[in-house]
Scaffold this active site. Structure first.
Site, short mmCIF file in Angstrom:
data_model
loop_
_atom_site.label_atom_id
_atom_site.label_comp_id
_atom_site.label_asym_id
_atom_site.label_seq_id
_atom_site.Cartn_x
_atom_site.Cartn_y
_atom_site.Cartn_z
N TYR A 93 9.23 15.88 0.51
CA TYR A 93 8.92 17.37 -0.18
C TYR A 93 8.79 17.15 -1.55
O TYR A 93 8.03 17.93 -1.99
CB TYR A 93 10.25 18.50 0.11
CG TYR A 93 10.16 18.42 1.72
CD1 TYR A 93 8.91 19.63 2.06
CD2 TYR A 93 10.67 17.88 2.61
CE1 TYR A 93 9.01 19.78 3.54
CE2 TYR A 93 10.50 18.22 3.93
CZ TYR A 93 9.62 19.14 4.45
OH TYR A 93 9.42 19.34 5.45
N HIS A 148 0.82 -1.32 0.04
CA HIS A 148 0.01 0.02 -0.13
C HIS A 148 0.84 1.39 0.06
O HIS A 148 0.80 2.15 -0.70
CB HIS A 148 -0.85 -0.14 1.21
CG HIS A 148 -1.69 1.11 1.51
ND1 HIS A 148 -2.30 1.98 0.79
CD2 HIS A 148 -1.32 2.10 2.35
CE1 HIS A 148 -2.80 3.21 1.25
NE2 HIS A 148 -1.96 3.48 2.37
N TRP A 178 7.09 -0.11 3.99
CA TRP A 178 7.63 0.62 2.73
C TRP A 178 8.88 1.10 2.89
O TRP A 178 9.76 1.38 2.13
CB TRP A 178 6.71 1.55 2.10
CG TRP A 178 6.81 2.99 2.65
CD1 TRP A 178 6.24 3.46 4.25
CD2 TRP A 178 7.61 4.16 2.52
NE1 TRP A 178 6.84 4.81 4.36
CE2 TRP A 178 7.45 5.37 3.32
CE3 TRP A 178 8.31 4.29 1.28
CZ2 TRP A 178 8.16 6.34 3.03
CZ3 TRP A 178 9.03 5.64 1.00
CH2 TRP A 178 8.69 6.58 1.82
N ARG A 197 1.75 1.49 15.27
CA ARG A 197 1.51 1.36 13.86
C ARG A 197 1.90 -0.17 13.56
O ARG A 197 2.59 -0.57 14.06
CB ARG A 197 1.82 2.45 13.00
CG ARG A 197 3.39 2.40 12.93
CD ARG A 197 4.01 3.75 12.56
NE ARG A 197 4.00 3.79 10.78
CZ ARG A 197 4.83 4.39 9.92
NH1 ARG A 197 6.06 4.82 10.63
NH2 ARG A 197 4.69 4.13 8.75
N HIS A 222 13.82 11.67 3.27
CA HIS A 222 12.97 12.83 3.93
C HIS A 222 12.61 13.85 2.58
O HIS A 222 11.65 14.59 2.42
CB HIS A 222 13.71 13.61 4.95
CG HIS A 222 12.71 14.43 5.49
ND1 HIS A 222 11.53 14.45 6.44
CD2 HIS A 222 12.53 15.93 5.17
CE1 HIS A 222 10.91 15.26 6.38
NE2 HIS A 222 11.30 16.21 6.01
N HIS A 281 15.43 13.04 11.85
CA HIS A 281 14.09 13.20 12.91
C HIS A 281 13.31 12.15 12.57
O HIS A 281 12.49 11.70 13.47
CB HIS A 281 13.48 14.34 12.56
CG HIS A 281 12.66 14.72 11.24
ND1 HIS A 281 12.60 15.73 10.74
CD2 HIS A 281 12.03 13.60 10.56
CE1 HIS A 281 11.83 15.61 9.53
NE2 HIS A 281 11.58 14.49 9.36
N HIS A 282 13.39 11.22 11.82
CA HIS A 282 12.69 9.59 11.58
C HIS A 282 13.36 8.74 12.74
O HIS A 282 12.96 7.72 12.40
CB HIS A 282 12.73 9.38 10.22
CG HIS A 282 11.96 10.10 9.21
ND1 HIS A 282 10.67 10.18 8.69
CD2 HIS A 282 12.45 11.30 8.32
CE1 HIS A 282 10.58 11.04 7.99
NE2 HIS A 282 11.56 11.67 7.69
N GLU A 324 12.34 13.09 -0.18
CA GLU A 324 11.16 12.48 -0.89
C GLU A 324 9.84 13.23 -0.35
O GLU A 324 8.88 13.18 -1.32
CB GLU A 324 11.01 10.79 -0.63
CG GLU A 324 10.10 10.27 -1.15
CD GLU A 324 9.61 10.06 -2.62
OE1 GLU A 324 10.88 10.33 -3.60
OE2 GLU A 324 8.64 9.70 -2.90
N THR A 348 7.52 27.00 5.58
CA THR A 348 6.31 26.36 5.31
C THR A 348 5.27 27.30 5.96
O THR A 348 4.05 27.36 5.34
CB THR A 348 6.16 25.05 6.09
OG1 THR A 348 7.31 24.30 5.89
CG2 THR A 348 4.78 23.97 5.56
N ASP A 404 6.91 21.19 -26.23
CA ASP A 404 6.70 20.16 -25.80
C ASP A 404 7.62 19.90 -24.87
O ASP A 404 8.36 20.95 -24.43
CB ASP A 404 6.92 19.13 -26.94
CG ASP A 404 6.41 17.63 -26.67
OD1 ASP A 404 6.49 17.02 -25.53
OD2 ASP A 404 5.51 17.12 -27.45
N LYS A 442 4.54 30.01 3.43
CA LYS A 442 3.74 30.04 2.42
C LYS A 442 2.29 29.94 2.84
O LYS A 442 1.39 30.46 2.03
CB LYS A 442 3.63 28.32 1.85
CG LYS A 442 5.15 28.18 1.02
CD LYS A 442 5.35 26.84 0.62
CE LYS A 442 6.43 27.11 -0.49
NZ LYS A 442 5.92 27.86 -1.66
N SER A 479 12.85 5.66 -13.81
CA SER A 479 11.72 6.38 -14.43
C SER A 479 11.73 7.94 -13.70
O SER A 479 11.44 8.84 -14.45
CB SER A 479 10.40 5.77 -14.14
OG SER A 479 9.26 6.57 -14.39
N SER A 480 11.77 8.04 -12.50
CA SER A 480 11.70 9.17 -11.80
C SER A 480 12.91 10.11 -12.21
O SER A 480 12.50 11.43 -12.48
CB SER A 480 11.76 9.10 -10.10
OG SER A 480 10.41 8.64 -9.93
N SER A 534 -0.98 27.65 -5.09
CA SER A 534 -0.67 28.94 -5.65
C SER A 534 -1.26 29.16 -6.78
O SER A 534 -1.15 30.59 -7.28
CB SER A 534 0.89 28.98 -5.67
OG SER A 534 1.58 28.57 -4.44
#
Lengths: 380, 535
Positions: B267, B86, B151, B460, B263, B312-313, B265, B338, B115, B341, B179-180, B278
């Site tokens: 963002y 998931h 994951w 979790r 991390h 921080h994870h 990722e 943040t 293009d 914004k 791909s990314s 925006s």
């Protein structure tokens, strides 16, 4: 624990069952029972209220704007779209708030880090899926395993009050003394968590982490493994009992005596032969408690991860190898060394059981002495 | 930003001829061979929607099992596969491809380019994706099951203790990464080189800016992910010991490398959302975006800070206290740009003349709910408190607020916003409002109570839980099922809009500004073959 009819899968039944089972859940973080856990709770509430105030202001302005500045009220849009002053202001204010928050948080963090001058040190070792506690400077060590019966998990029995949060032997600590915990693991990463102490520390294989607590209130404190550690991650609770120093000393003495007696009994056992029925009955109990999580109650394993014991080549054709793998485990796999965890009697029984259950008809009765021989054999 | 197109008139005729004979093959080969940014954008978006439903179905399995304490429907091992796949599918299969699809469709049109800069690579970067996910999904049917280590695939659970599908998992993540990276290179090259005359950096729409910065993040961190999965592969199959203490390695090293990717990722999945919001807020407030320049700087600051907060994870892994303090301060600091914004969006709305069509509704919900996710993120930054929150449902609530009501709400808002431009038809506003309100209510039923469950102490990634959590979990599951069902309304809206409806004008929205609103609706197969000139 009354046996109930199996649950029927209709939505109303599920809903009713869910609410009938539930005890009241606290809606907030626990204050816990230690000085540190109170500080953690205060930090949590402080940052929570800061967020609430900021949220109320920002969302408040936003909703006022949504209410007043809508086209349907016939307003004309304003033209302003820049203000360096305001940008600087709303960069600076949050910085000040954050600094105010960082100071108490740093203080608590540094206090949590100080594990020096402990009165008692306990080494905590996680393994799939149980905890092992060893009191340093003493012979006292034991495994602490989930005590909730399988029948409750599979919904055949009514679930008890401490469903999934109960163990056979809790960790016992004295009140009013500084307890240092050393965390490590035998296999994957686990995380030892007791909310009431505000301790959550990873148990990393091959490394040792430290934490400490001082509990003043005698009581039973429950927690769980917090780091995903494989299939039965949900089934390795932590239970800590805090006793007064006197009760703790009495408990410790009793445990040490029990361990010494068990060792003596084991020596006697070497000379005895247990009969097949006793071995099989004991063996099944041990198997369900220690082996069935991976190899499954029917011995079929889980293809691709946990090998089947029913019809296993190794079991049927190599008795010594069978005893050896149960005693010493197999490195690089999830198979643990049960020689450290189980008594000779339990080992003999479970070996006999796996050699004679599910169509493994070897007819062998393994005695404590057979296990002892293999155990000593590799010591030479 | 005042953008004026002065399209040379003598080319008009030629353009129209070209549109009518645009050499596209018909049937499946059109889609297989296409190098057209609009076709590829459409394929990315459809793919993301399909993945959203596959990943969503897995979430439904998870919520079904968690409806009640005890094991009812699936085994714990399968449950772990569901949580793992998931997560992988939603991150790499739904959110990221959806943003890439929007980038493909909109960036060339927003900067006046014909293009993407590298159209053949564009085709390839899309077409390897379905294979990556096919491999991942088929691995669920292997003996021993698919990936079941979360994951985040922490070693050694993903190495020594994993099933053999790990090899397929690693291969599939490699393909997603390639791909990314290709997609990101394309975005950067396009934006750098193909802006129309007069489209200076500080005139670019914020969606282009945020994607530009996101693309750099992608190029910097996807190779790190490729590195760490390769180390997992060699640890498992080739006897290396990167993450095994017995061979001189360290399992915590895995987490450092993973989160150095992971991390930024986070963002990668939210910066383009900032760009979308925006774009939408000024349109429906009929007022220019407040603080355009500060929005650009805030985005860049967030991107730079995102490289300094990965640990921080990992506050519970036992880092030295000074490292912990550093990561706590750096993480708290991210709240500042943040916050800027959010303040800018609110200031944009202030004294505007707002209307509340579906894209605006989703954008407004984004601001409130993403900010709630930001608040819980700030709480998680406070390390001593994080020891209590870490690996509980509080964290699950936090990242679903930023990813579902953040990233996914922004994507849905973007689809409603640009759908009339893509199809030439207005979507059904009533159905869209139904979709919005059903989603808004159910998503909060689903994720808001998770905060309380987490604070009360539910870890979790568990298939079974203590009895005190039962009522809340039943309620959360009902919210989950309703949210899943609500998304069927979305599919209905999309199909209905693709098949017809009220014809959209070129500008579509009264307050819309930008090059994409200057071309006809639906946007012709080729746009801006002659670059517009922006004053």
């Amino acid at each position: 624990m009354a046996k109930t009819r199996s649950i029927r899968w209709s939505l109303p039944t599920l809903l009713l069952a869910a609410s009938a089972n539930a005890a009241a859940m606290p809606l907030n973080m626990t204050k816990g029972v230690t000085e540190i856990s109170q500080e953690v709770y205060s930090l949590h509430m402080l940052i929570f209220w800061i967020c609430c105030v900021i949220g109320a202001v920002v969302f408040g302005i936003m909703f006022v704007s949504i209410l007043l500045h809508r086209k349907s009220r016939g307003v004309q849009p304003a033209q302003f779209h820049e203000s360096t002053k305001i940008e600087i202001l709303w960069t600076a204010i949050p910085v000040v708030i954050l600094i105010g928050m960082a100071i108490p948080a740093s203080k608590t963090l540094i206090a949590m880090d100080d594990t020096s001058a402990a009165d008692v040190t306990v080494q905590i070792t996680g393994s799939q899926w149980k905890w092992h506690y060893k009191y340093l400077g003493s012979d006292l060590e034991y495994y602490s395993v989930l005590a909730t019966p399988r029948e409750q998990i599979t919904n055949r029995f009514t679930k008890g009050e401490n469903y999934l949060l109960e163990v056979d032997r809790p960790l016992v600590i004295p009140t009013g003394q500084k307890i240092r915990f050393l965390m490590t693991s035998d296999d994957v990463i686990h995380s030892w968590w007791v909310p009431a102490f505000a301790i959550k520390k990873d148990a990393n294989p091959g490394f040792i982490n430290e934490a400490w607590t001082r509990v003043d209130e005698p009581g039973v404190y429950r927690g769980q493994c917090a780091e995903l550690c494989g299939k039965d991650h949900a089934y390795m609770p932590v239970v800590v009992v805090a006793k007064s120093p006197e009760d703790y000393a009495a408990w410790k003495l009793a445990e040490e005596t029990r361990i010494a007696e068990a060792k003596a009994a084991e020596q006697e056992l070497l000379a005895m032969n247990m009969d097949m029925d006793e071995l099989m009955a004991n063996g099944e109990r041990t198997y369900i408690a220690y082996c069935a999580a991976c190899h499954q109650p029917n011995g079929a394993g889980l293809p691709g991860i946990f090998p089947a014991l029913a019809g296993s080549d190794l079991i049927l054709n190599d008795k010594t190898a069978h005893i050896d793998i149960v005693l010493n485990g197999k490195s690089g796999t999830a198979m643990q060394a049960f020689g450290r965890q189980l008594s000779l009697k339990e080992l003999a029984s479970v070996l006999t059981y796996t050699r004679n259950a599910w169509g493994n008809d070897t007819g062998d009765a393994i005695q404590a002495a057979d296990v002892y021989k293999v155990q000593q054999g590799e010591g030479e | 930003m005042s953008v004026v197109i002065t399209e040379p008139n003598d080319h008009e005729q030629h353009d129209h001829d070209h549109d009518h004979h645009d050499h596209k093959p018909s049937g499946i080969t059109r889609w297989l061979y296409t190098t057209n940014h609009k076709d590829i954008g459409t394929m990315y978006l459809v793919f993301a929607l399909v993945m959203f439903f596959i990943g969503g179905t897995m979430a439904m399995v998870i919520r079904l099992e968690l409806f009640q304490p005890g094991m009812q429907f699936v085994e714990p091992h399968f449950f772990n596969q569901m949580t793992t796949v998931h997560g992988l599918i939603m991150v790499f299969g739904a959110v990221m491809p959806a943003f890439t699809g929007l980038a493909n469709w909109m960036i060339p049109m927003m900067i006046g380019a014909p293009d993407m800069a590298l159209p053949r690579m564009n085709n390839w970067s899309f077409w390897i994706l379905p294979f990556a996910f096919l491999i991942l999904l088929l691995s669920l049917f292997m003996p021993g099951g698919g990936p079941s280590f979360g994951w985040t695939f922490y070693a050694p659970l993903s190495t020594t203790y994993s099933s053999d599908s790990t090899a397929l998992f690693v291969f599939s993540v490699h393909i997603m990464g390639i791909s990314s990276i290709m997609g990101a290179i394309n975005v950067i090259v396009t934006i750098w080189n193909m802006r129309a005359p007069g489209m200076t950096w500080m005139k670019m729409p914020l969606f282009v800016w945020t994607w530009f910065i996101t693309a750099f993040l992608l190029i910097m961190v996807m190779p790190v992910l490729a590195g760490v999965v390769t180390m997992v592969l060699t640890d498992k199959y080739f006897g290396t010991s990167f993450f095994d203490a017995a061979g001189g390695g360290d399992p915590v090293l895995f987490q450092h490398i993973f989160w150095f990717f992971g991390h930024p990722e986070v963002y990668i999945m939210i910066l383009p959302a900032f760009g979308i919001v925006s774009a939408i807020i000024p349109t429906f407030a009929r007022k220019k975006l407040f603080g355009y320049a500060s929005m650009v700087y805030a985005t860049a600051s967030i991107a730079i800070l995102s490289f300094l907060v990965w640990a921080h994870h990992m506050f519970t892994t036992g880092m030295p206290v000074f490292a912990t303090l550093f990561f706590m301060y750096a993480t708290m600091l991210i709240a500042v740009p943040t916050g800027v914004k959010v303040f800018n969006w609110v200031a944009t709305m202030w004294r505007g003349a707002m209307t509340f069509e579906v894209p605006m509704m989703f954008a407004l919900a984004f601001i409130v709910l993403f900010t709630i996710g930001g608040f819980s993120g700030l709480m998680l930054a406070i390390t001593p408190a994080d020891f209590q929150y870490h690996d509980t449902y509080f964290v699950v609530a936090h990242f679903h607020y930023v990813l579902v009501t953040g990233a996914i709400f922004s994507i849905v808002a973007a689809v409603y916003y640009w759908l009339p431009k893509w199809t030439g038809n207005m979507y059904d506003e009533t159905l869209g409002q139904w979709h919005f309100w059903c989603s808004l209510i159910s998503v909060n039923m689903l994720f808001f109570p998770m905060h309380f469950v987490g604070l009360a102490g539910m870890p979790r990634r568990i298939p079974d839980y203590a009895l005190q959590f039962a009522d809340f979990n039943a309620f959360i599951s009902i919210g989950g099922f309703l949210f899943g069902l609500s998304q069927l309304i979305f599919v209905w809206v999309l199909i209905k809009c693709a098949r017809g409806g009220v014809k959209a004008t070129d500008q579509v929205w009264e307050g819309a500004e930008g090059l994409e609103w200057e071309v006809p609706s639906p946007a012709p197969y080729h746009t801006f073959e002659t670059p517009p000139v922006i004053k």
